[in-house]
Write an enzyme that holds these catalytic residues in place. Structure first.
Site, PDB file in Angstrom:
ATOM      1  N   ASP A  37       0.708  -1.201   0.557  1.00 56.85           N
ATOM      2  CA  ASP A  37      -0.038  -0.091  -0.277  1.00 56.85           C
ATOM      3  C   ASP A  37       0.741   1.486  -0.088  1.00 56.85           C
ATOM      4  O   ASP A  37       0.307   2.394   0.360  1.00 56.85           O
ATOM      5  CB  ASP A  37      -0.669   0.105   1.036  1.00 56.85           C
ATOM      6  CG  ASP A  37      -0.116  -0.259   2.137  1.00 56.85           C
ATOM      7  OD1 ASP A  37       0.896  -0.149   2.291  1.00 56.85           O
ATOM      8  OD2 ASP A  37      -0.531   0.229   3.518  1.00 56.85           O
ATOM      9  N   HIS A 240      24.406   3.499 -18.294  1.00 55.82           N
ATOM     10  CA  HIS A 240      22.797   2.904 -17.509  1.00 55.82           C
ATOM     11  C   HIS A 240      22.997   2.620 -16.528  1.00 55.82           C
ATOM     12  O   HIS A 240      22.381   2.217 -14.931  1.00 55.82           O
ATOM     13  CB  HIS A 240      21.242   2.683 -17.822  1.00 55.82           C
ATOM     14  CG  HIS A 240      21.052   3.284 -19.201  1.00 55.82           C
ATOM     15  ND1 HIS A 240      20.107   3.060 -19.596  1.00 55.82           N
ATOM     16  CD2 HIS A 240      21.365   4.682 -19.430  1.00 55.82           C
ATOM     17  CE1 HIS A 240      20.018   4.209 -21.035  1.00 55.82           C
ATOM     18  NE2 HIS A 240      20.808   5.483 -20.992  1.00 55.82           N
ATOM     19  N   ASP A 257      26.154  11.246 -12.918  1.00 52.87           N
ATOM     20  CA  ASP A 257      24.680  12.161 -13.706  1.00 52.87           C
ATOM     21  C   ASP A 257      23.965  12.639 -12.817  1.00 52.87           C
ATOM     22  O   ASP A 257      22.821  11.371 -12.434  1.00 52.87           O
ATOM     23  CB  ASP A 257      24.903  11.692 -15.207  1.00 52.87           C
ATOM     24  CG  ASP A 257      23.993  12.103 -15.784  1.00 52.87           C
ATOM     25  OD1 ASP A 257      23.136  12.799 -15.961  1.00 52.87           O
ATOM     26  OD2 ASP A 257      23.773  11.330 -17.548  1.00 52.87           O
ATOM     27  N   ASP A 268      19.564  18.853 -15.743  1.00 55.12           N
ATOM     28  CA  ASP A 268      20.089  17.117 -16.266  1.00 55.12           C
ATOM     29  C   ASP A 268      21.763  17.768 -16.578  1.00 55.12           C
ATOM     30  O   ASP A 268      22.496  17.629 -17.317  1.00 55.12           O
ATOM     31  CB  ASP A 268      20.122  16.731 -17.428  1.00 55.12           C
ATOM     32  CG  ASP A 268      19.895  15.740 -17.986  1.00 55.12           C
ATOM     33  OD1 ASP A 268      21.043  14.589 -17.587  1.00 55.12           O
ATOM     34  OD2 ASP A 268      20.268  14.948 -19.100  1.00 55.12           O
ATOM     35  N   HIS A 347      26.559   7.084 -28.043  1.00 53.67           N
ATOM     36  CA  HIS A 347      25.227   7.659 -28.427  1.00 53.67           C
ATOM     37  C   HIS A 347      25.617   9.176 -28.324  1.00 53.67           C
ATOM     38  O   HIS A 347      26.696   9.765 -28.683  1.00 53.67           O
ATOM     39  CB  HIS A 347      24.593   8.012 -26.066  1.00 53.67           C
ATOM     40  CG  HIS A 347      25.707   8.466 -25.100  1.00 53.67           C
ATOM     41  ND1 HIS A 347      25.665  10.004 -25.201  1.00 53.67           N
ATOM     42  CD2 HIS A 347      26.221   8.461 -24.016  1.00 53.67           C
ATOM     43  CE1 HIS A 347      26.810  10.797 -24.270  1.00 53.67           C
ATOM     44  NE2 HIS A 347      27.206   9.393 -23.780  1.00 53.67           N
ATOM     45  N   HIS A 351      19.817  15.772 -25.919  1.00 56.91           N
ATOM     46  CA  HIS A 351      18.258  15.849 -26.109  1.00 56.91           C
ATOM     47  C   HIS A 351      17.774  17.288 -25.623  1.00 56.91           C
ATOM     48  O   HIS A 351      18.351  18.026 -25.878  1.00 56.91           O
ATOM     49  CB  HIS A 351      17.668  14.654 -25.369  1.00 56.91           C
ATOM     50  CG  HIS A 351      18.119  14.917 -24.579  1.00 56.91           C
ATOM     51  ND1 HIS A 351      17.302  15.633 -23.189  1.00 56.91           N
ATOM     52  CD2 HIS A 351      19.205  14.196 -23.492  1.00 56.91           C
ATOM     53  CE1 HIS A 351      18.386  14.965 -21.730  1.00 56.91           C
ATOM     54  NE2 HIS A 351      19.077  14.259 -22.089  1.00 56.91           N
ATOM     55  N   HIS A 358      14.269  13.872 -20.884  1.00 53.50           N
ATOM     56  CA  HIS A 358      14.163  13.997 -22.658  1.00 53.50           C
ATOM     57  C   HIS A 358      13.106  14.023 -22.278  1.00 53.50           C
ATOM     58  O   HIS A 358      11.769  13.880 -23.223  1.00 53.50           O
ATOM     59  CB  HIS A 358      13.985  12.178 -22.946  1.00 53.50           C
ATOM     60  CG  HIS A 358      15.293  11.887 -22.806  1.00 53.50           C
ATOM     61  ND1 HIS A 358      15.586  10.416 -22.286  1.00 53.50           N
ATOM     62  CD2 HIS A 358      16.770  12.022 -21.654  1.00 53.50           C
ATOM     63  CE1 HIS A 358      16.830  10.352 -22.160  1.00 53.50           C
ATOM     64  NE2 HIS A 358      17.485  11.414 -21.497  1.00 53.50           N
ATOM     65  N   GLU A 381      25.912  16.832 -24.321  1.00 57.94           N
ATOM     66  CA  GLU A 381      27.145  15.743 -23.505  1.00 57.94           C
ATOM     67  C   GLU A 381      27.812  14.791 -23.933  1.00 57.94           C
ATOM     68  O   GLU A 381      27.704  13.345 -23.723  1.00 57.94           O
ATOM     69  CB  GLU A 381      25.473  14.798 -22.354  1.00 57.94           C
ATOM     70  CG  GLU A 381      24.322  14.351 -22.920  1.00 57.94           C
ATOM     71  CD  GLU A 381      23.605  13.464 -22.292  1.00 57.94           C
ATOM     72  OE1 GLU A 381      23.864  12.887 -21.532  1.00 57.94           O
ATOM     73  OE2 GLU A 381      21.778  14.466 -22.363  1.00 57.94           O
ATOM     74  N   TYR A 385      33.910   6.172 -22.970  1.00 54.64           N
ATOM     75  CA  TYR A 385      33.829   5.132 -21.855  1.00 54.64           C
ATOM     76  C   TYR A 385      35.091   3.882 -23.081  1.00 54.64           C
ATOM     77  O   TYR A 385      34.929   3.260 -23.865  1.00 54.64           O
ATOM     78  CB  TYR A 385      32.533   4.489 -22.162  1.00 54.64           C
ATOM     79  CG  TYR A 385      31.296   5.937 -22.280  1.00 54.64           C
ATOM     80  CD1 TYR A 385      31.193   6.575 -20.953  1.00 54.64           C
ATOM     81  CD2 TYR A 385      31.229   6.433 -23.545  1.00 54.64           C
ATOM     82  CE1 TYR A 385      30.296   7.290 -20.753  1.00 54.64           C
ATOM     83  CE2 TYR A 385      29.896   7.337 -23.770  1.00 54.64           C
ATOM     84  CZ  TYR A 385      30.032   7.663 -21.764  1.00 54.64           C
ATOM     85  OH  TYR A 385      28.836   8.574 -21.615  1.00 54.64           O
ATOM     86  N   ARG A 403      31.827  11.867 -19.213  1.00 51.82           N
ATOM     87  CA  ARG A 403      30.883  12.673 -20.262  1.00 51.82           C
ATOM     88  C   ARG A 403      30.662  13.466 -19.031  1.00 51.82           C
ATOM     89  O   ARG A 403      31.257  13.940 -18.054  1.00 51.82           O
ATOM     90  CB  ARG A 403      29.916  11.615 -20.006  1.00 51.82           C
ATOM     91  CG  ARG A 403      28.755  12.520 -20.372  1.00 51.82           C
ATOM     92  CD  ARG A 403      27.029  11.356 -20.174  1.00 51.82           C
ATOM     93  NE  ARG A 403      26.572  11.074 -19.944  1.00 51.82           N
ATOM     94  CZ  ARG A 403      26.818   9.898 -18.887  1.00 51.82           C
ATOM     95  NH1 ARG A 403      27.187   9.211 -20.018  1.00 51.82           N
ATOM     96  NH2 ARG A 403      25.706   9.578 -18.030  1.00 51.82           N
ATOM     97  N   GLU A 405      28.090  16.739 -18.862  1.00 50.74           N
ATOM     98  CA  GLU A 405      26.810  17.179 -19.694  1.00 50.74           C
ATOM     99  C   GLU A 405      26.431  18.677 -18.903  1.00 50.74           C
ATOM    100  O   GLU A 405      26.252  18.724 -17.600  1.00 50.74           O
ATOM    101  CB  GLU A 405      25.949  16.207 -18.961  1.00 50.74           C
ATOM    102  CG  GLU A 405      24.196  16.494 -19.976  1.00 50.74           C
ATOM    103  CD  GLU A 405      23.394  15.208 -18.699  1.00 50.74           C
ATOM    104  OE1 GLU A 405      23.384  14.413 -18.661  1.00 50.74           O
ATOM    105  OE2 GLU A 405      22.482  15.421 -20.246  1.00 50.74           O
TER     106      GLU A 405
END
Ligand code: GLY
Ligand code: MN
Ligand code: MN
Length: 436
Positions: A37, A240, A257, A268, A347, A351, A358, A381, A385, A403, A405
């Site tokens: 719940d 990710h 990130d 972001d 990548h 965006h 996004h 960004e 890697y 990275r 960004e």
């Protein structure tokens, strides 16, 4: 804060685009169960918020352009003394009109009786099909109620149109008020990245650094705009990565990130910095390439350039840098043509950013990348890697993920980097981390 009159202006704009024979129906986000719940923290649907500013669940916004009695109607929960003792205050139908500028408001429990009458006589229904199956079925039921009365002269709608075409184009251009909130969201997140740089040290765990973000966000009335990625060493190569629970090692980089959401607007930001405060020569040589690519990308975020221009600029800079470092071979042009850089940079460079991380809005029009215009906001960004098991790469480069960004507003002039509060110059990062 976005003023009620701005929400009203958005509704008017959308109604003008939809036309006087249309009806627009937008549902609030449902509450979602996390386990048993316990619920996930409630977050209003971005489209519903954009048009109403109404933060409660169990609500439906209906726009009926040109209707004499009332054009903007909200169905929402009624005031309820007993429930409000448990769950907190509700706006109620009175609040929907007084505080949210609706022309009219009805209890959500009456929607079955009222909505078919509003749909009747309208040619087109603008709605998000397929987003919420339960609501889709309800809408079909309301339309069928009108269809059942055709013999009695009722006119059911005969066109169903995806609402996103009109609405998401509006959302792409940020107003002054929206930009104010986005600057604030970016400032809060940038401050949190600074906090993390100050806190991080060898032996700490990734989740302890993540805690710095939660503290900084909640201290500023913000929440994370997505699950933060806090990845030390080779975890920075997992695009990710979400586990955020490994120890931070001396000599590794830490890729974070993490963005804040403030009054529903997202930031972001990614920063990558050495856990011990000093870049190694290999880390620094790769970092310099990513930073050069990011700056080259940002320089393309200008009115009149196409959306893909900044990705192309970043890819070219990364490719050139990797050739110079000996990680790619041959000419820049050949590597670009053969996409060899994708081994290390897989990548896109960014965006749209707004109510959603996004954010909505088409990237292409008639198959061509759209031209940037003032008021649009993007992320820039790029990254490199080098997987721990990457073949054909000297061992000293393996397991490095970087990275950088930032959030960038397209203006009439130079790009406005609204996340600049978090340092990215490697010397500035080292200086900040040395000052404990
Ligand atoms: N944090 C999600 C992204 O960078 O796109
Ligand atoms: Mn990000
Ligand atoms: Mn992003």
């Amino acid at each position: 804060m976005i003023e009620p009159k701005e929400f009203a202006r958005r509704r008017r704009q959308l109604m003008r685009m939809a036309g006087n024979d249309a009806i627009v129906i937008v549902a609030a986000a449902p509450e979602r169960v996390r386990n048993n719940d316990a619920h996930y923290p409630y977050r209003q649907d971005s489209d519903f918020h954009y048009l109403s500013g109404f933060a409660e669940p169990d609500a439906v916004l209906v726009l009926v352009p040109g209707r004499a009695a009332s054009e903007t109607i909200l169905f929402c929960r009624e005031r309820d003394r007993e429930r409000e003792r448990w769950d907190g205050p509700r706006a109620g139908t009175e609040g929907a009109i007084a505080a949210h500028g609706m022309d009219d408001a009805f209890p959500i429990d009456d929607i079955d009786d009222i909505l078919p009458g509003l749909i009747e006589g309208r040619t087109r229904v603008y709605y998000h099909f397929g987003r919420d199956t339960e609501f889709d079925l309800k809408l079909i039921g309301w339309v069928n109620r009108v269809r059942a009365l055709v013999r009695q002269g009722a006119k059911p709608p005969h066109e169903f149109v995806a609402l996103s075409h009109l609405l998401h184009d509006l959302r792409l251009y940020k107003s002054r008020g929206e930009l104010r909130l986005m600057r604030k969201a970016a400032k809060i997140a940038a401050g949190a990245h600074v906090r993390a740089m100050r806190a991080a040290r060898p032996g700490m765990n990734e989740h302890e650094v993540e805690a710095e973000f939660l503290h900084a966000f909640r201290s500023n009335d913000a929440v994370p705009s997505y699950e933060p990625i806090v990845g030390g060493g080779a975890n920075g190569c997992v695009l990710h990565y979400r586990a955020n629970n490994a120890p931070l090692r001396d000599g590794d980089l830490l890729l974070i990130d993490a963005g804040a959401e403030y009054q529903c607007y997202a930031s972001d930001i990614t920063r990558t910095f050495p856990v011990n405060g000093r870049f190694s020569p290999e880390q620094r040589s790769l970092y310099d390439i990513v930073l050069a690519a990011q700056l080259a990308g940002i320089d393309e975020v200008r009115a009149g350039r196409t959306f893909d221009a900044y990705h192309d600029a970043a890819v070219r800079t990364i490719t050139r840098g990797l050739i110079k470092l000996g990680l790619l071979e041959g000419s820049v042009e050949r590597n670009l043509r053969e996409h060899t850089y994708r081994k290390f940079y897989m990548h896109k460079t960014g965006h749209w950013l707004g109510l959603d991380v996004h954010d909505v809005g088409d990237y292409r029009i008639d198959g061509e990348f759209r031209v940037l215009e003032p008021g649009m906001v993007v992320t820039v960004e790029p990254g490199i890697y080098i997987a721990p098991d990457q073949k054909g790469v000297p061992a000293r480069f393996r397991g490095i993920g970087i990275r950088i960004e930032d959030d960038v507003v397209v203006t009439d002039g130079d790009p406005e980097v609204i996340s600049a509060g978090a340092p990215k110059d490697p010397d500035a990062i080292e200086a900040l981390m040395a000052r404990q």
